[in-house]
Design an enzyme around this catalytic site. Structure first.
Site, PDB file in Angstrom:
ATOM      1  N   SER A  37      10.732  13.809  -5.681  1.00  0.00           N
ATOM      2  CA  SER A  37      10.468  12.587  -4.925  1.00  0.00           C
ATOM      3  C   SER A  37      11.315  11.403  -5.378  1.00  0.00           C
ATOM      4  O   SER A  37      12.531  11.468  -5.367  1.00  0.00           O
ATOM      5  CB  SER A  37       8.972  12.300  -5.027  1.00  0.00           C
ATOM      6  OG  SER A  37       8.610  11.206  -4.268  1.00  0.00           O
ATOM      7  N   PRO A  57      -3.862   5.607 -16.104  1.00  0.00           N
ATOM      8  CA  PRO A  57      -2.766   6.433 -16.609  1.00  0.00           C
ATOM      9  C   PRO A  57      -2.002   6.990 -15.423  1.00  0.00           C
ATOM     10  O   PRO A  57      -2.607   7.451 -14.451  1.00  0.00           O
ATOM     11  CB  PRO A  57      -3.475   7.560 -17.370  1.00  0.00           C
ATOM     12  CG  PRO A  57      -4.879   7.571 -16.877  1.00  0.00           C
ATOM     13  CD  PRO A  57      -5.189   6.238 -16.276  1.00  0.00           C
ATOM     14  N   GLY A  93       0.022   9.536 -13.117  1.00  0.00           N
ATOM     15  CA  GLY A  93      -0.039  10.988 -12.954  1.00  0.00           C
ATOM     16  C   GLY A  93       1.354  11.595 -12.845  1.00  0.00           C
ATOM     17  O   GLY A  93       1.498  12.798 -12.710  1.00  0.00           O
ATOM     18  N   THR A  94       2.377  10.772 -12.864  1.00  0.00           N
ATOM     19  CA  THR A  94       3.724  11.308 -12.688  1.00  0.00           C
ATOM     20  C   THR A  94       4.690  10.916 -13.805  1.00  0.00           C
ATOM     21  O   THR A  94       5.779  11.448 -13.885  1.00  0.00           O
ATOM     22  CB  THR A  94       4.346  10.816 -11.357  1.00  0.00           C
ATOM     23  OG1 THR A  94       4.468   9.396 -11.430  1.00  0.00           O
ATOM     24  CG2 THR A  94       3.514  11.187 -10.159  1.00  0.00           C
TER      25      THR A  94
HETATM   26  C1  16G Z   1       2.718  10.803  -6.308  1.00  0.00           C
HETATM   27  C2  16G Z   1       1.770  10.859  -5.147  1.00  0.00           C
HETATM   28  C3  16G Z   1       1.545   9.486  -4.583  1.00  0.00           C
HETATM   29  C4  16G Z   1       1.056   8.573  -5.674  1.00  0.00           C
HETATM   30  C5  16G Z   1       1.974   8.595  -6.847  1.00  0.00           C
HETATM   31  C6  16G Z   1       1.327   7.866  -7.979  1.00  0.00           C
HETATM   32  C7  16G Z   1       1.545  12.607  -3.518  1.00  0.00           C
HETATM   33  C8  16G Z   1       2.233  13.418  -2.474  1.00  0.00           C
HETATM   34  N1  16G Z   1       2.295  11.707  -4.102  1.00  0.00           N
HETATM   35  O1  16G Z   1       3.990  10.382  -5.888  1.00  0.00           O
HETATM   36  O2  16G Z   1       0.573   9.606  -3.599  1.00  0.00           O
HETATM   37  O3  16G Z   1       0.959   7.252  -5.221  1.00  0.00           O
HETATM   38  O4  16G Z   1       2.190   9.930  -7.251  1.00  0.00           O
HETATM   39  O5  16G Z   1       2.090   7.986  -9.102  1.00  0.00           O
HETATM   40  O6  16G Z   1       0.376  12.775  -3.809  1.00  0.00           O
HETATM   41  P1  16G Z   1       1.512   7.576 -10.490  1.00  0.00           P
HETATM   42  O7  16G Z   1       0.298   8.412 -10.755  1.00  0.00           O
HETATM   43  O8  16G Z   1       2.641   7.802 -11.409  1.00  0.00           O
HETATM   44  O9  16G Z   1       1.170   6.118 -10.377  1.00  0.00           O
HETATM   45 MG    MG Z   2       7.878  11.182  -2.250  1.00  0.00          MG
END
Ligand code: 16G
Ligand code: MG
Length: 543
Positions: free
Chosen positions: A64, A498, A500-501
């Protein structure tokens, strides 16, 4: 026996011993070089899931909006939704099993889910434009073939295109033709039909500047242009011919930095939008005459779309319940406008499409958008049927036309997942139907100034949240501290969660002025840094 083949192929995709990865908000995501074994194993998992659900399952290789060096994988469930949460556990177990544990993890999943290994399985695979994506998608294919399943490699596609394809395939083509061309045809037809009903739209309505984030969205939009013909003209920037994926461009950059991407030319008042790296998010923006930048994020998009649908619902006079689903990141002004002015019920869920999507499914019409620009509209079967019937049979011209517009909206929106291209077309159609300029759209309500920051901590899991991530329950005392800080400012709100990515804690603050939002965000960052084990330098105040 199939397990022998699985282990044999696995040795070609061996897991680096000791490497542990977490299934994040939307699948696995990390440096590309650490993902080969994960891809192979997600190929295996997709086959198991396909056998279990007796449906086609999708696998998209993408990270992404992350930097080009990263990669990741998203699994797509039968109706085009994200992988069921119960299976995320299996995904994690599989990804982290050492080579000698792989056989028992696979066997356990088969047993726990009572999977009949004689069932057929089919996996559709797609990938983004990252240099690492091709090899990684080959690893997925190796996993699929190790379990003797069939697959179709769709090659370069946007994430939402693969979601669409899975949904088409599993509904026997009822959702549309099961190809990327089918996607272009379905959407462009609906777009042309819908836009036809706009009167006297000026030329300005026609041209849109698009920042393709140097990614797959740019490529696919270019492909789609021949189907849209003159119905929409776009000037495409950051199309991948020069710059690097997501680097100083793309929806995430624009939203977080609150400034235009590099590489785009924008005249005052011109409509611009940015896709993210896999084209499942979009944000709009423009510069005013004084050169000031204005962002129209997911909240503004949700408001525009839900207002449009609500007005049509009044005209068709059907008893259908519409709701808007947001997350804690939704600007306070948007929630207020929707609830108080539009009288639309609003719900808040945790971050991540799967949470919003499921909530939105509870209504006849569920509009969901994350502030970051990920969102879509879901129409229940009842809503779909009633609208289509009216569009066909209704005698009153006004009612029939409104129903036809709703029907075209249903066909234009990608109901499987947020989709930058589809959302862009919906927005463009609405603006032209309502004769709205981007400034007029922006003026529907005024965003509260806000700021997002990141804090590095030793272990982000020490932060636990509740109430759709709006409050923390751990570490002790942090929420009380945040409450105290929020009280110092007016119209203020702040929360931390926290990520998630990424390996960080995210901080969000809003307040009556930008200075106050910045100050509050900084205060809260300091609290997180000191109370949740910050590493490195203490966060500095924003200038
Ligand atoms: C991912 C999620 C998005 C969310 C983002 C938050 C999907 C397809 N994508 O990109 O919805 O806003 O993570 O990221 O679910 P974070 O947890 O790093 O803030
Ligand atoms: Mg994306």
């Amino acid at each position: 026996m199939y397990l022998e083949a699985v282990l044999k192929s696995s040795s070609r995709h061996a897991k680096p011993a000791g490497l542990i990865l977490q299934y994040g908000t939307a699948g696995f995501r990390t440096k590309a070089e650490d993902l080969d074994h994960v891809m192979y194993r997600m190929g295996l998992l997709a086959v198991l899931r396909s056998k279990k659900t007796q449906s086609a399952i999708g696998v998209v290789v993408t990270a992404s909006h992350n930097p080009e060096e990263d990669n990741g994988v998203k699994l797509v469930d039968p109706m085009g939704e994200m992988l069921a949460q119960a299976w995320e556990v299996y995904a994690t177990l599989l990804a982290n099993a050492e080579e000698h544990e792989l056989q028992s993890v696979v066997t356990d999943i088969i047993q726990q889910e009572s999977i009949n290994m004689q069932e057929e399985a089919f996996v559709a695979i797609g990938r983004d434009t990252r240099p690492s994506s091709e090899t990684l998608s080959q690893a997925v294919i190796d996993g699929v073939t190790a379990l003797e399943a069939t697959y179709h490699d769709h090659g370069l596609v946007t994430t939402p295109q693969l979601h669409y394809i899975i949904c088409c395939r599993n509904t026997g083509g009822r959702y549309g033709e099961t190809t990327v061309v089918g996607y272009y045809k379905k959407l462009s037809r609906a777009f042309k039909e819908l836009s036809k009903q706009a009167h006297g739209c000026s030329d300005d309505h026609k041209c849109l500047n698009v920042d393709g984030a140097n990614g797959i969205g740019a490529l696919k939009l270019r492909e789609m242009e021949q189907y849209l013909q003159s119905a929409l003209s776009v000037r495409l920037y950051n199309d991948g011919s020069k710059g690097k994926l997501n680097e100083v461009c793309g929806a995430d950059y624009v939203k977080v930095q609150q400034k235009p991407p590099e590489g785009i030319e924008m005249e005052a008042g011109e409509r611009c939008c940015s896709f993210d790296g896999d084209a499942d998010r979009i944000v709009y923006y423009y510069n005013d005459c004084a050169g000031r930048f204005h962002l129209l994020d997911g909240d503004k998009i949700a408001t525009l779309i839900s207002t449009f649908i609500k007005e049509l619902l009044v005209k068709v006079n059907l008893n259908l319940q519409m709701a808007v689903v947001q997350t804690a990141y939704a600007n306070g002004s948007s929630t207020r406008y929707l609830e108080e002015t539009m009288k639309v019920p609003v719900y808040c869920t945790k971050t991540g499409v799967k949470h919003l999507h499921h909530k939105a499914q509870e209504f006849d019409i569920g509009v969901y958008f994350e502030a970051n620009g990920h969102g879509t509209v879901l129409f229940s079967k009842t809503a779909d049927e009633q609208i289509r019937q009216l569009a066909r049979e209704e005698a009153s011209d006004e009612r029939r036309k409104a129903a036809q517009m709703l029907q075209n909206t249903i066909d234009l929106i990608n109901q499987t997942v947020g989709d930058a291209i589809s959302d862009m077309l919906v927005i463009e159609a609405i603006l032209s139907l309502k004769g709205l300029t981007v400034q007029q759209w922006d003026a529907i309500y005024t965003d509260l100034p806000n700021r997002q920051l990141k804090v590095k901590v030793a272990d982000r899991k020490v932060i636990e949240t509740t109430d759709a991530e709006r409050r923390t329950v751990k570490p002790p005392g942090l929420q009380e501290k945040i409450d105290g800080l929020v009280k110092k400012y007016s119209q203020s709100r702040a929360f931390v969660r926290p990520s998630g990515t990424e390996d960080v804690v995210r901080v969000y603050a809003e307040a009556d002025t930008q200075e106050n939002a910045d100050a509050l965000a900084h205060d809260v960052s300091l609290a997180v840094f000191h109370m949740a084990g910050g590493v490195g330098d203490e966060p500095k105040p924003l200038k």
